[in-house]
Design a protein around this motif. Sequence first.
Motif, PDB file in Angstrom:
ATOM      1  N   GLU A  38      -7.654  -4.346 -12.215  1.00 57.22           N
ATOM      2  CA  GLU A  38      -8.535  -3.693 -13.180  1.00 57.22           C
ATOM      3  C   GLU A  38      -7.715  -3.247 -14.381  1.00 57.22           C
ATOM      4  OE1 GLU A  38     -11.447  -0.824 -11.753  1.00 57.22           O
ATOM      5  OE2 GLU A  38     -10.836  -1.335  -9.708  1.00 57.22           O
ATOM      6  N   LYS A  54      -1.736  -0.911  -9.613  1.00 60.57           N
ATOM      7  CA  LYS A  54      -2.105  -1.327  -8.261  1.00 60.57           C
ATOM      8  C   LYS A  54      -0.845  -1.633  -7.471  1.00 60.57           C
ATOM      9  CE  LYS A  54      -4.711  -4.796  -5.662  1.00 60.57           C
ATOM     10  NZ  LYS A  54      -5.519  -6.039  -5.742  1.00 60.57           N
ATOM     11  N   LYS A 109      -5.153   0.093 -14.775  1.00 61.96           N
ATOM     12  CA  LYS A 109      -5.038   0.786 -13.492  1.00 61.96           C
ATOM     13  C   LYS A 109      -3.883   0.175 -12.709  1.00 61.96           C
ATOM     14  CE  LYS A 109      -9.746   2.483 -12.776  1.00 61.96           C
ATOM     15  NZ  LYS A 109     -10.915   2.507 -11.849  1.00 61.96           N
TER      16      LYS A 109
END
Length: 430
Positions: A39, A44, A42
Amino acid sequence: MKTIFGVATAITRSGVAVIRISGNGALNAARELGTGNLEPRKAKLCKLAFKREAIDEILAIYFKGPHSFTGEDVVELHTHGSRAVIKKILAILGAMPDLRMAEPGEFSRRAFENGKMDLLEAEGLADLIDAETESQHRQALRQMQGQLGHIYEKWRKEIIEILAFVEAYIDFPDEDLPQELIDRLTAKIENLKAEIKNYLTDNRRGEKIREGIYVVIIGAPNVGKSSLLNYLAGRDAAIVSEHAGTTRDVIEVQMEISGFAVTIADTAGLRETTDEIESEGIKRARDRAKDADLKIIMLEAGTVDKSVLTFADEDSIVVVNKIDRAKSVEKNALNISIKTGDGLDQMLAALSAKISKKFELNETPLITRARHREALSKALASLENFSTEKPIELMGEDLRYAASQIGRITGKIDVDDILDVIFSQFCIGK
């Protein structure tokens, strides 16, 4: 256009390394490495693997274009700083179709081409990465944040506005320029010329801050020049000997003084000699003294060397050494003894103050590169050539050339800017 990749951090053993991928294929390339779906913006946590072989546990961050450094889709892989990990990931990426290793500066170039930064901001970014001193950091940050570009863009737009008036009348050759318009254009041109002239008379301070300030120690043999260099450097950079003529070449040491990058040069002692090698060293000493930003002129207590004092000017500090042996006879000089340490703190403070005063950063950003100075000089020359007594086509050419030269500094050269001003302010053909 191919997707590019490269290591954004130093390739060395470290806690974290960053591999950047930029282009339309960035997201797919990351998925091939095992990041899964990402995303935008964001972080991760991912376990990288390729063909069932585990590689590393990393953080992956996706920046969707145009909201990224390059303006394209960008994925950053924050891996452990292992040479083996970095090498393996780069090899996998290099084997993927339509991906290739980025060339030096290519991420920044794509940022420029995609309108994320102008040329000045790109240069400021490079200078910020290379900055080693406080003054270099502050100057680079200003440029990267666009403060320097705002000045040049203001001048370019003012010239384009003047050119728009002139261009409008080129289509009406039978009409003379109104006197009111001539007076207004002349006043604007004079103001521009004065601003650019004032900006160019900066003693090249910005370039010196970026490249480093050059200080030369000059004096007769055995006055203590090499000892002073060693004191300033904090190490034995130059050979010290009682024999005259030991220093035959220029010895340079880089250091930081008052937040400025400074190169201190020890030179051959000035005297008459028949030695061919020493004579060449003395010639180089004189040449460096002429080109130096600042000079430390060294004398020996109890003597008066008038030939050395001919180098003294407002950019000099006169130092009398060996005051432990004899009294100083020179006025307006700093008395020191390198042997005992007397006066050395005061001398260093005087040198620091001299550098800070001559090269201080003020509110107005400074010219940082020779290409900026050259372009501004050409623009100024073109404005000097401008005259309302010329044919209107030649008036326009002078203005067009001046605007294009300033535009070269930031990378903004576009004739459509002139049309935009004309169509926004005139009703031609209505």
